[in-house]
Design a protein around this motif. Structure first.
Motif, PDB file in Angstrom:
ATOM      1  N   ILE A  98       0.881  -1.340   0.057  1.00 36.23           N
ATOM      2  CA  ILE A  98       0.245  -0.021  -0.027  1.00 36.23           C
ATOM      3  C   ILE A  98       0.926   1.469  -0.049  1.00 36.23           C
ATOM      4  CG2 ILE A  98      -1.852   1.384   1.426  1.00 36.23           C
ATOM      5  CD1 ILE A  98      -2.657  -1.360   2.235  1.00 36.23           C
ATOM      6  N   CYS A  99       1.869   1.251   0.995  1.00 38.76           N
ATOM      7  CA  CYS A  99       2.820   2.395   0.841  1.00 38.76           C
ATOM      8  C   CYS A  99       3.496   2.614  -0.570  1.00 38.76           C
ATOM      9  CB  CYS A  99       3.823   2.293   2.007  1.00 38.76           C
ATOM     10  SG  CYS A  99       3.109   2.502   3.494  1.00 38.76           S
ATOM     11  N   ILE A 135       0.914   4.249  -3.050  1.00 39.83           N
ATOM     12  CA  ILE A 135       0.746   5.643  -2.366  1.00 39.83           C
ATOM     13  C   ILE A 135       1.946   6.628  -2.518  1.00 39.83           C
ATOM     14  CG2 ILE A 135       0.334   7.054  -0.239  1.00 39.83           C
ATOM     15  CD1 ILE A 135      -2.002   5.561  -1.119  1.00 39.83           C
ATOM     16  N   LYS A 156      -3.478   4.905  -6.362  1.00 43.01           N
ATOM     17  CA  LYS A 156      -4.677   4.609  -5.535  1.00 43.01           C
ATOM     18  C   LYS A 156      -4.737   3.269  -5.135  1.00 43.01           C
ATOM     19  CE  LYS A 156      -9.664   5.476  -5.177  1.00 43.01           C
ATOM     20  NZ  LYS A 156     -10.751   6.085  -5.788  1.00 43.01           N
ATOM     21  N   SER A 163     -10.746   2.770   0.107  1.00 40.99           N
ATOM     22  CA  SER A 163      -9.524   3.020  -0.835  1.00 40.99           C
ATOM     23  C   SER A 163      -8.697   4.273  -0.181  1.00 40.99           C
ATOM     24  CB  SER A 163     -10.327   3.537  -2.124  1.00 40.99           C
ATOM     25  OG  SER A 163     -10.961   4.602  -1.771  1.00 40.99           O
ATOM     26  N   PHE A 164      -7.545   3.804  -0.592  1.00 43.47           N
ATOM     27  CA  PHE A 164      -6.388   4.848  -0.061  1.00 43.47           C
ATOM     28  C   PHE A 164      -5.976   5.741  -1.118  1.00 43.47           C
ATOM     29  CE2 PHE A 164      -6.037   1.193   2.530  1.00 43.47           C
ATOM     30  CZ  PHE A 164      -5.703   1.692   3.972  1.00 43.47           C
ATOM     31  N   SER A 165      -5.739   6.998  -1.143  1.00 49.89           N
ATOM     32  CA  SER A 165      -5.334   7.805  -2.192  1.00 49.89           C
ATOM     33  C   SER A 165      -4.386   9.003  -1.517  1.00 49.89           C
ATOM     34  CB  SER A 165      -6.793   8.200  -3.118  1.00 49.89           C
ATOM     35  OG  SER A 165      -7.552   9.058  -2.011  1.00 49.89           O
ATOM     36  N   VAL A 183      -2.402  11.534   2.921  1.00 50.11           N
ATOM     37  CA  VAL A 183      -3.230  10.253   2.260  1.00 50.11           C
ATOM     38  C   VAL A 183      -4.382  10.200   3.139  1.00 50.11           C
ATOM     39  CG1 VAL A 183      -3.097   7.753   2.889  1.00 50.11           C
ATOM     40  CG2 VAL A 183      -0.972   8.828   2.730  1.00 50.11           C
ATOM     41  N   LYS A 184      -5.301   9.950   1.957  1.00 50.91           N
ATOM     42  CA  LYS A 184      -6.900  10.247   2.334  1.00 50.91           C
ATOM     43  C   LYS A 184      -7.357   8.654   2.131  1.00 50.91           C
ATOM     44  CE  LYS A 184     -11.011  11.545   0.283  1.00 50.91           C
ATOM     45  NZ  LYS A 184     -11.613  12.416  -1.043  1.00 50.91           N
ATOM     46  N   PHE A 185      -8.251   8.172   3.243  1.00 48.08           N
ATOM     47  CA  PHE A 185      -9.046   6.914   3.330  1.00 48.08           C
ATOM     48  C   PHE A 185     -10.504   7.135   3.352  1.00 48.08           C
ATOM     49  CE2 PHE A 185     -11.022   3.525   5.550  1.00 48.08           C
ATOM     50  CZ  PHE A 185     -10.586   2.312   4.770  1.00 48.08           C
TER      51      PHE A 185
END
Length: 91
Positions: free
Chosen positions: A32-33, A36, A41, A49-51, A77-79
């Motif tokens: 994930i990192c 990002i 995304k 979702s992570f963006s 980072v937005k979740f």
């Protein structure tokens, strides 16, 4: 629940050793990192979702001195929670 607790739960549910569970959880976080960091995304259907989003520069107030300070533009980072995860909160 902290990371160690998560590793223990994953290991128990999948019936693997805690060492392999730790490697699995760490690999997920690392994947994930990496995405990002590239500005991509990550969408996990039902979970969320992570963006990455760009925050504009703005003025803020230092709470200690009450002086105005300029906060520079930066990325965060937005979740966004998925539907299955939101349903868990309603139980």
């Amino acid at each position: 629940m902290n990371k160690t607790d998560l590793i223990n739960v994953v290991s128990a549910k999948v019936e693997i050793s805690k060492t392999l569970g730790k490697k699995t959880v760490n690999a997920l976080i690392e994947a994930i990192c990496e995405e990002i960091e590239k500005g991509g995304k990550v969408s996990l259907l039902g979970f969320g979702s992570f963006s990455v989003v760009q925050k504009a520069a703005r003025k803020g107030i230092n709470p200690a001195t009450k002086a105005y300070v300029q906060i520079p533009a930066h990325k965060v980072v937005k979740f966004k929670a998925g539907t299955d995860l939101l349903k868990c909160a309603d139980r």
